[in-house]
Write a protein that holds these residues in place. Sequence first.
Motif, PDB file in Angstrom:
ATOM      1  N   UNK B 246     -10.665  -2.936  -5.184  1.00 16.32           N
ATOM      2  CA  UNK B 246      -9.606  -3.824  -4.722  1.00 16.32           C
ATOM      3  C   UNK B 246      -8.508  -4.081  -5.743  1.00 16.32           C
ATOM      4  N   UNK B 247      -8.859  -4.688  -6.872  1.00 12.71           N
ATOM      5  CA  UNK B 247      -7.814  -5.301  -7.704  1.00 12.71           C
ATOM      6  C   UNK B 247      -6.825  -4.290  -8.254  1.00 12.71           C
ATOM      7  N   UNK B 248      -7.333  -3.230  -8.909  1.00 14.72           N
ATOM      8  CA  UNK B 248      -6.415  -2.269  -9.514  1.00 14.72           C
ATOM      9  C   UNK B 248      -5.498  -1.684  -8.447  1.00 14.72           C
ATOM     10  N   UNK B 249      -6.075  -1.393  -7.275  1.00 17.23           N
ATOM     11  CA  UNK B 249      -5.284  -0.803  -6.202  1.00 17.23           C
ATOM     12  C   UNK B 249      -4.235  -1.795  -5.711  1.00 17.23           C
ATOM     13  N   UNK B 250      -4.640  -3.040  -5.520  1.00 15.52           N
ATOM     14  CA  UNK B 250      -3.699  -4.060  -5.048  1.00 15.52           C
ATOM     15  C   UNK B 250      -2.511  -4.191  -5.994  1.00 15.52           C
ATOM     16  N   UNK B 251      -2.794  -4.112  -7.292  1.00 16.68           N
ATOM     17  CA  UNK B 251      -1.733  -4.303  -8.270  1.00 16.68           C
ATOM     18  C   UNK B 251      -0.839  -3.081  -8.395  1.00 16.68           C
ATOM     19  N   UNK B 252      -1.311  -1.919  -7.951  1.00 17.45           N
ATOM     20  CA  UNK B 252      -0.571  -0.691  -8.230  1.00 17.45           C
ATOM     21  C   UNK B 252      -0.003   0.014  -7.002  1.00 17.45           C
ATOM     22  N   UNK B 253      -0.499  -0.304  -5.810  1.00 19.14           N
ATOM     23  CA  UNK B 253      -0.132   0.541  -4.674  1.00 19.14           C
ATOM     24  C   UNK B 253       1.183   0.114  -4.036  1.00 19.14           C
ATOM     25  N   UNK B 254       1.629  -1.133  -4.282  1.00 17.54           N
ATOM     26  CA  UNK B 254       2.924  -1.545  -3.780  1.00 17.54           C
ATOM     27  C   UNK B 254       2.887  -2.310  -2.478  1.00 17.54           C
ATOM     28  N   UNK B 255       1.794  -2.199  -1.744  1.00 15.14           N
ATOM     29  CA  UNK B 255       1.601  -2.984  -0.531  1.00 15.14           C
ATOM     30  C   UNK B 255       2.727  -2.837   0.496  1.00 15.14           C
ATOM     31  N   UNK B 256       3.029  -1.591   0.830  1.00 13.08           N
ATOM     32  CA  UNK B 256       4.026  -1.332   1.864  1.00 13.08           C
ATOM     33  C   UNK B 256       3.339  -1.294   3.230  1.00 13.08           C
ATOM     34  N   UNK B 257       4.027  -1.745   4.265  1.00 13.64           N
ATOM     35  CA  UNK B 257       3.389  -1.754   5.584  1.00 13.64           C
ATOM     36  C   UNK B 257       3.497  -0.428   6.337  1.00 13.64           C
ATOM     37  N   UNK B 258       4.115   0.605   5.760  1.00 10.63           N
ATOM     38  CA  UNK B 258       4.306   1.861   6.505  1.00 10.63           C
ATOM     39  C   UNK B 258       3.588   3.009   5.816  1.00 10.63           C
ATOM     40  N   UNK B 259       2.911   3.861   6.550  1.00 11.81           N
ATOM     41  CA  UNK B 259       2.307   5.037   5.917  1.00 11.81           C
ATOM     42  C   UNK B 259       3.371   6.096   5.658  1.00 11.81           C
ATOM     43  N   UNK B 260       3.229   6.832   4.546  1.00  4.42           N
ATOM     44  CA  UNK B 260       4.187   7.890   4.236  1.00  4.42           C
ATOM     45  C   UNK B 260       3.422   9.072   3.654  1.00  4.42           C
ATOM     46  N   UNK B 261       3.894  10.299   3.942  1.00  4.47           N
ATOM     47  CA  UNK B 261       3.195  11.457   3.381  1.00  4.47           C
ATOM     48  C   UNK B 261       3.426  11.600   1.886  1.00  4.47           C
ATOM     49  N   UNK B 262       4.417  10.926   1.343  1.00  2.00           N
ATOM     50  CA  UNK B 262       4.736  11.116  -0.073  1.00  2.00           C
ATOM     51  C   UNK B 262       3.775  10.348  -0.969  1.00  2.00           C
ATOM     52  N   UNK B 263       3.364  11.018  -2.056  1.00  2.92           N
ATOM     53  CA  UNK B 263       2.478  10.363  -3.020  1.00  2.92           C
ATOM     54  C   UNK B 263       3.206   9.271  -3.786  1.00  2.92           C
ATOM     55  N   UNK B 264       4.530   9.410  -3.880  1.00  4.33           N
ATOM     56  CA  UNK B 264       5.287   8.444  -4.652  1.00  4.33           C
ATOM     57  C   UNK B 264       5.620   7.201  -3.838  1.00  4.33           C
ATOM     58  N   UNK B 265       5.430   7.282  -2.533  1.00  9.10           N
ATOM     59  CA  UNK B 265       5.743   6.132  -1.693  1.00  9.10           C
ATOM     60  C   UNK B 265       4.741   5.022  -1.950  1.00  9.10           C
ATOM     61  N   UNK B 266       5.178   3.795  -1.659  1.00  7.88           N
ATOM     62  CA  UNK B 266       4.235   2.696  -1.757  1.00  7.88           C
ATOM     63  C   UNK B 266       3.369   2.690  -0.506  1.00  7.88           C
ATOM     64  N   UNK B 267       2.174   2.190  -0.628  1.00  5.97           N
ATOM     65  CA  UNK B 267       1.273   2.180   0.518  1.00  5.97           C
ATOM     66  C   UNK B 267       0.453   0.914   0.503  1.00  5.97           C
ATOM     67  N   UNK B 268      -0.670   0.954   1.197  1.00  3.54           N
ATOM     68  CA  UNK B 268      -1.564  -0.188   1.185  1.00  3.54           C
ATOM     69  C   UNK B 268      -2.977   0.297   1.493  1.00  3.54           C
ATOM     70  N   UNK B 269      -3.952  -0.492   1.165  1.00  4.04           N
ATOM     71  CA  UNK B 269      -5.320  -0.171   1.556  1.00  4.04           C
ATOM     72  C   UNK B 269      -5.909  -1.414   2.218  1.00  4.04           C
ATOM     73  N   UNK B 270      -7.066  -1.235   2.858  1.00  7.25           N
ATOM     74  CA  UNK B 270      -7.692  -2.386   3.516  1.00  7.25           C
ATOM     75  C   UNK B 270      -7.959  -3.483   2.495  1.00  7.25           C
ATOM     76  N   UNK B 271      -8.516  -3.086   1.351  1.00 10.02           N
ATOM     77  CA  UNK B 271      -8.885  -4.108   0.374  1.00 10.02           C
ATOM     78  C   UNK B 271      -7.637  -4.792  -0.195  1.00 10.02           C
ATOM     79  N   UNK B 272      -6.556  -4.026  -0.388  1.00  7.17           N
ATOM     80  CA  UNK B 272      -5.332  -4.628  -0.891  1.00  7.17           C
ATOM     81  C   UNK B 272      -4.758  -5.613   0.133  1.00  7.17           C
ATOM     82  N   UNK B 273      -4.852  -5.246   1.405  1.00  9.69           N
ATOM     83  CA  UNK B 273      -4.389  -6.136   2.468  1.00  9.69           C
ATOM     84  C   UNK B 273      -5.134  -7.469   2.414  1.00  9.69           C
ATOM     85  N   UNK B 274      -6.467  -7.370   2.282  1.00  7.56           N
ATOM     86  CA  UNK B 274      -7.283  -8.581   2.222  1.00  7.56           C
ATOM     87  C   UNK B 274      -6.897  -9.425   1.015  1.00  7.56           C
TER      88      UNK B 274
END
Lengths: 270, 319, 299
Positions: B246-274
């Motif tokens: 959870x934590x490292x991902x939450x702090x690093x993934x950017x928490x964007x609400x849209x999925x993108x094929x790009x690795x550089x795009x921000x994203x989110x995970x279930x644990x980050x959402x929580x």
Amino acid sequence: MTTNLQTSTKTNTDVVFRTENVNIYYGDFKAVRDVNIEVPRHAITAFIGPSGCGKSTVLRCFNRLNDLIKSFHLDGKILYHGQDLYASDIDAVEVRRQIGMVFQQPNPFPKTIYDNIAFGPRLLGYKGDMDELVENSLRGAAMWDDVKDKLKALGTDLSGGQQQRLCIARAIAVQPEVLLMDEPCAALDPISTLKIEDLMQELKEKYTLVIVTHNMQQASRASDFTAFFNVQANEKGQRTGYIEEHDRTEVIFQSPKQKATQEYVSGRFG
Amino acid sequence: MAPAVERNTGMSYERTQTSRVVDNGFKWLTWLFGVGIGVTLLAIALQVAIDAWPAIQKFGIFDFITVARWNPVEDIYGAWTQIYGTLITSFIALLIAVPIGVGVAIILSEDFLPERLRQPLVFMVELLAAIPSVVYGLWGMFVLAPLLQGPMTWLHQNFGWIPLFSTPPTGRGIYIASLVLAIMILPIISSISRDSLASVNPALRQAAYGLGATRWETLIQVIIPTAISGIIGGVMLALGRAMGETMAVTMLIGNSPRPSPSLFAQGSTISALLANQFAEASGLQVAALMYAALILFVLTLIVNVLAEYIVKKVEIKKL
Amino acid sequence: MTSPESSPALSKGRSLTRTVSSKTIFSNVMTGLVVTCAILALIPLVALLYYVITKGIVRISPQLFTQLPPPPFPRDHPQFNSGGFGNAVVGTFMTVGIASLISIPFGILASIYLSEFARDTKLANAINFLTNVLSGVPSIVMGVFAYGLIVVKTRSYSAVAAGVAIAVLMLPTIVRTSTEALESVPNNLRQASVGLGASSYQTVLRVILPAAIPAIITGIILAIARAAGETAPVLFTALFNNFWNWDPWRPTATLAVLVYNYAITPFANWQELAWAAALVLVTMVLVANILARWIVRRR
């Protein structure tokens, strides 16, 4: 038995191994001393002696398997057709490809019977007909008829005696000149043991065999030459092995020159 | 039997009675806590499922999983972005960590290094596993992200036509979350792989050497194939860990609400959402978050049970 | 016997001497690769420790552990270096303490059942399996669980809720290490005790448990160190608190959450406190690991 002996005397001049003043150490500990022995071609040489006498250690020097032990080193020379196996420019892996080894515990790979046999030839980049080579090797180990219908079965699923024959077949698949056997029957039942001994007689037509055995009857039944290893403790209690006597098997068992040999083969010590 | 009273105290009989009760009571107590472990697991599943129920009823299973919309304002929820993010970050982390982890396992199980170098290496790899996730996040944000900015920008400028690199990199995104995840799961892979490599019967190594195989031929053709199920089990456990991290991902993934094929795009995970929304959520949003947590629970449960099954099979084989 | 003579000779006539073949090159390349792997694995550890120490040490002082967090200040503000996180240290002790109070007795009693009363039974195998599954449940799910179980019911974030979440997290580690420790106690000790007429609880409490205690403590130390750094399950159970709090039923600050909360702010003095808290957590983990090794080695 006499015919066997005659053939071996005939080829006696052809020496495969000759050791010159070999001493073997583990760290500071001298495990075996003063090994001077000749191993003739197309014959079976047996190493016998009490436990801890270094017979397996010497055997493993013949294909440099002791290199795996860090503290191991030796002096003197082990000559294979006149070439020193421990010279600095010798590749141990190359040595093991020409001098095969069968171990005390059958150790087939957890692969199919076919792949077990093909393992060595594939390492050597064999380009010929693998099926034929597998069949010939299995025939060579007298087990083709038993397994020809289940070549895709796991080698580890065979019985102990068959596993050991599979290991022999695997060793001869690369057509080595020499086959070293370290107590090949120690883990087997008496019937399997006799079958392996029978096989050894066939094998010596094509290969030179050196076997280590605890079983004196086996040595007397199956071998042409016998080296009796004995062990001596020094004042510090370190036990160093050496060769007490080396001769044709019938001499060792019937009219040995040394008293210790006489006592050992008649079962009075060891 | 003669009455114990004869021994003039009368206590011996009484004590046996208490002792028997205490003894039985003790056994039952330990049983209770033993079974309590299973009850705890069940309680977690039930608690989360019950609290998620309103959201399950409202959005169903298919819609919740496949729709990429998380809108607390309109109270409409679908977790596809987060599920995708969970899977893709874990997958990339495995892609990086598996080869390196197995490589480390080989170094640790073979004798390339002298024993006095190998021991500290084992300790350091263990330490890698013990460092808190939030510290990895902190380090990723302030050290790794600035460091990667240059090379990643170069990648984007020169290979931007590949969808993977199609968006300009910022300090946060799928790539850096995956990379830090890879570092975090590496110790699991290497320690379990090392154990299974080390448990291969030494006779097989001897046999291969005896046939003239080199060390690497032996490793690749005999040792690794024999240990492979243990290695796969370790990889599965690492996958489970990566998905739930959870934590490292939450702090690093950017928490964007849209999925993108790009690795550089921000994203989110279930644990980050929580982690991001739970503390401030209310009403149906809490239920939807519980629903997402339930999905994460089920995903990791499947992976872990599979891993457990594979590792068990290996242990039985060893006997 | 059909001889393999028809097939081309494989090894005969080959030279025994060492040659540079494609195989030697392959071996060397592979060895180089695994050495690279080891180096690659160590770089992050070294880099991480280096930055945590150098960035965290700046703020280490006694006031760090006695004062409350300061308001955000710009870098040139005279009070930039003021404040600490004493409340978070207290909160960490409180949550981990509550978690230990629950999980240690729970875990040890369960492991006694597993190793002494039910070893190798179907039930024990099932419980062992469930323990492993429980250890794979993501820590954030533990937080969600404690939120639903306690925060919702008591209508307040609290150290107790966080303690429960962390307790569930610690439980599998404690059960596994304790079971292992108990099972490695030699059987003749058990027989000796039973043979003297001791009942099973006497045997366990007076003979088996004392013999296994160093290993059990090792497991507990590692579990506690790990628990102190856990953030996800605390995030929305203990929440956070900018002030001193001694009431376990109220929201509480913890070091781990402080690192997270302050790291994601733009304020430099808070970011520095985050690094200092990270250093404290990493030091705890380091000390615990070294201590555990020392206990294991001393036995």
